[in-house]
Design a protein around this motif. Structure first.
Motif, mmCIF file in Angstrom:
data_model
loop_
_atom_site.group_PDB
_atom_site.id
_atom_site.type_symbol
_atom_site.label_atom_id
_atom_site.label_comp_id
_atom_site.label_asym_id
_atom_site.label_seq_id
_atom_site.Cartn_x
_atom_site.Cartn_y
_atom_site.Cartn_z
ATOM 1 N N TRP A 162 -0.325 -2.682 -31.090
ATOM 2 C CA TRP A 162 1.104 -3.381 -31.439
ATOM 3 C C TRP A 162 0.963 -3.786 -32.861
ATOM 4 N N THR A 163 0.143 -4.692 -33.234
ATOM 5 C CA THR A 163 0.018 -5.151 -34.760
ATOM 6 C C THR A 163 -0.015 -4.206 -35.581
ATOM 7 N N THR A 164 -0.663 -2.967 -35.415
ATOM 8 C CA THR A 164 -1.030 -1.997 -36.468
ATOM 9 C C THR A 164 0.347 -1.380 -36.517
ATOM 10 N N LEU A 165 1.069 -1.055 -35.454
ATOM 11 C CA LEU A 165 2.316 -0.370 -35.665
ATOM 12 C C LEU A 165 3.243 -1.139 -36.223
ATOM 13 N N CYS A 166 3.305 -2.515 -35.967
ATOM 14 C CA CYS A 166 4.377 -3.342 -36.737
ATOM 15 C C CYS A 166 3.963 -3.387 -38.142
ATOM 16 N N VAL A 167 2.793 -3.377 -38.543
ATOM 17 C CA VAL A 167 2.381 -3.284 -40.118
ATOM 18 C C VAL A 167 2.882 -2.137 -40.642
ATOM 19 N N ILE A 168 2.660 -0.917 -40.113
ATOM 20 C CA ILE A 168 3.004 0.254 -40.674
ATOM 21 C C ILE A 168 4.609 0.311 -40.766
ATOM 22 N N ALA A 222 14.417 4.953 -43.679
ATOM 23 C CA ALA A 222 15.748 5.102 -42.812
ATOM 24 C C ALA A 222 15.520 6.284 -42.096
ATOM 25 N N ALA A 223 14.461 7.082 -42.154
ATOM 26 C CA ALA A 223 13.948 8.287 -41.550
ATOM 27 C C ALA A 223 12.981 8.018 -40.594
ATOM 28 N N GLY A 224 12.487 6.923 -40.691
ATOM 29 C CA GLY A 224 11.141 6.615 -39.899
ATOM 30 C C GLY A 224 9.947 6.711 -40.619
ATOM 31 N N ASN A 225 9.832 7.241 -41.976
ATOM 32 C CA ASN A 225 8.548 7.505 -42.557
ATOM 33 C C ASN A 225 8.345 6.185 -43.428
ATOM 34 N N CYS A 226 6.879 6.124 -43.461
ATOM 35 C CA CYS A 226 6.304 4.987 -44.065
ATOM 36 C C CYS A 226 5.054 5.489 -45.081
ATOM 37 N N TYR A 227 4.840 4.917 -46.095
ATOM 38 C CA TYR A 227 3.849 5.323 -47.029
ATOM 39 C C TYR A 227 2.918 4.071 -47.456
ATOM 40 N N PRO A 228 2.443 3.243 -46.537
ATOM 41 C CA PRO A 228 1.476 2.253 -46.944
ATOM 42 C C PRO A 228 0.431 2.752 -47.415
ATOM 43 N N THR A 229 -0.351 2.260 -48.193
ATOM 44 C CA THR A 229 -1.934 2.673 -48.822
ATOM 45 C C THR A 229 -2.936 2.036 -47.596
ATOM 46 N N VAL A 277 3.486 7.514 -30.445
ATOM 47 C CA VAL A 277 4.616 6.718 -30.985
ATOM 48 C C VAL A 277 4.578 6.647 -32.512
ATOM 49 N N ILE A 278 3.557 7.359 -32.876
ATOM 50 C CA ILE A 278 3.472 7.442 -34.543
ATOM 51 C C ILE A 278 2.948 8.704 -34.955
ATOM 52 N N ARG A 279 3.286 9.310 -36.184
ATOM 53 C CA ARG A 279 2.501 10.466 -36.379
ATOM 54 C C ARG A 279 1.941 10.175 -37.956
ATOM 55 N N THR A 312 -1.158 9.030 -47.210
ATOM 56 C CA THR A 312 -0.864 9.501 -45.619
ATOM 57 C C THR A 312 0.606 9.211 -45.499
ATOM 58 N N ARG A 313 1.322 10.097 -44.868
ATOM 59 C CA ARG A 313 2.918 9.507 -44.393
ATOM 60 C C ARG A 313 2.811 9.530 -42.823
ATOM 61 N N TYR A 314 3.192 8.260 -42.773
ATOM 62 C CA TYR A 314 3.259 7.887 -41.202
ATOM 63 C C TYR A 314 4.640 7.989 -40.791
ATOM 64 N N THR A 315 5.152 8.608 -39.678
ATOM 65 C CA THR A 315 6.218 8.601 -39.201
ATOM 66 C C THR A 315 6.456 7.747 -37.839
ATOM 67 N N VAL A 316 7.219 6.723 -37.588
ATOM 68 C CA VAL A 316 7.260 5.895 -36.689
ATOM 69 C C VAL A 316 8.360 6.862 -35.767
ATOM 70 N N LEU A 317 7.893 7.182 -34.533
ATOM 71 C CA LEU A 317 8.799 8.012 -33.604
ATOM 72 C C LEU A 317 9.463 7.305 -32.968
ATOM 73 N N PRO A 318 10.690 7.758 -32.358
ATOM 74 C CA PRO A 318 11.715 6.983 -31.538
ATOM 75 C C PRO A 318 11.137 6.504 -30.355
ATOM 76 N N ILE A 319 10.269 6.994 -29.723
ATOM 77 C CA ILE A 319 9.633 6.575 -28.509
ATOM 78 C C ILE A 319 9.059 5.237 -28.664
ATOM 79 N N SER A 320 8.673 4.892 -29.843
ATOM 80 C CA SER A 320 7.947 3.682 -30.306
ATOM 81 C C SER A 320 8.838 2.286 -30.114
ATOM 82 N N GLN A 321 10.172 2.841 -30.054
ATOM 83 C CA GLN A 321 11.111 1.538 -29.952
ATOM 84 C C GLN A 321 11.528 0.656 -31.205
ATOM 85 N N LEU A 322 10.826 1.386 -32.092
ATOM 86 C CA LEU A 322 11.218 0.920 -33.599
ATOM 87 C C LEU A 322 12.155 1.745 -34.233
#
Length: 139
Positions: free
Chosen positions: A49-55, A61-68, A100-102, A116-126
């Motif tokens: 849960w914490t890792t998902l929230c940080v990412i 807007a597309a659910g993509n995340c680019y943290p190092t 929940v994430i790719r 790495t490009r992380y995509t938070v998927l809709p099933i994650s509820q985020l």
């Protein structure tokens, strides 16, 4: 709980300073009590849960995340190796059989690895902005 009720959302808020004339947009994660009641958080566990929230704090807007890797580690309060284990565990986690994430790591045209490009998927509820999370089957 209704089928369309959100459990978690990521929202933006823009503030305007009357004194300086500047604007600042802030993005934040909002968790609804139903996320706990539906069993999502218990199923994920605190670490996922914490890792998902940080990412998700890097989500566009597309659910993509680019943290190092360094950013993820710093925001989790762990070293980089531990953060990488946390991210790997999160990418392996499934809610109702779905990720929940790719995470996708691609090479640039010159052959070097890109972030790495992380995509938070809709099933994650985020969800962010006008995106809608998937409907959960809560039994």
């Amino acid at each position: 709980m209704t089928d369309t009720q959100r459990l978690v959302s990521v929202e933006s808020q823009t503030e305007y300073s009357v004194t300086s004339g500047s604007t600042e947009t802030r993005i934040f994660v909002k968790m609804y009590v139903d996320a706990a009641k539906a069993g999502l958080i218990a199923s994920m566990g605190a670490q996922n849960w914490t890792t998902l929230c940080v990412i998700a704090s890097f989500m566009d807007a597309a659910g993509n995340c680019y943290p190092t890797q360094d950013q993820i580690a710093r925001y989790l309060g762990v070293n980089r190796q531990t953060a990488n284990r946390y991210v790997k565990k999160l990418t392996e986690y499934r809610w109702n059989g779905r990720p929940v994430i790719r995470a996708v790591r691609e090479r640039s045209p010159t052959g070097t690895w890109q972030n790495t490009r992380y995509t938070v998927l809709p099933i994650s509820q985020l969800a962010i902005f006008d995106a809608e999370p998937d409907v959960l089957d809560t039994g």
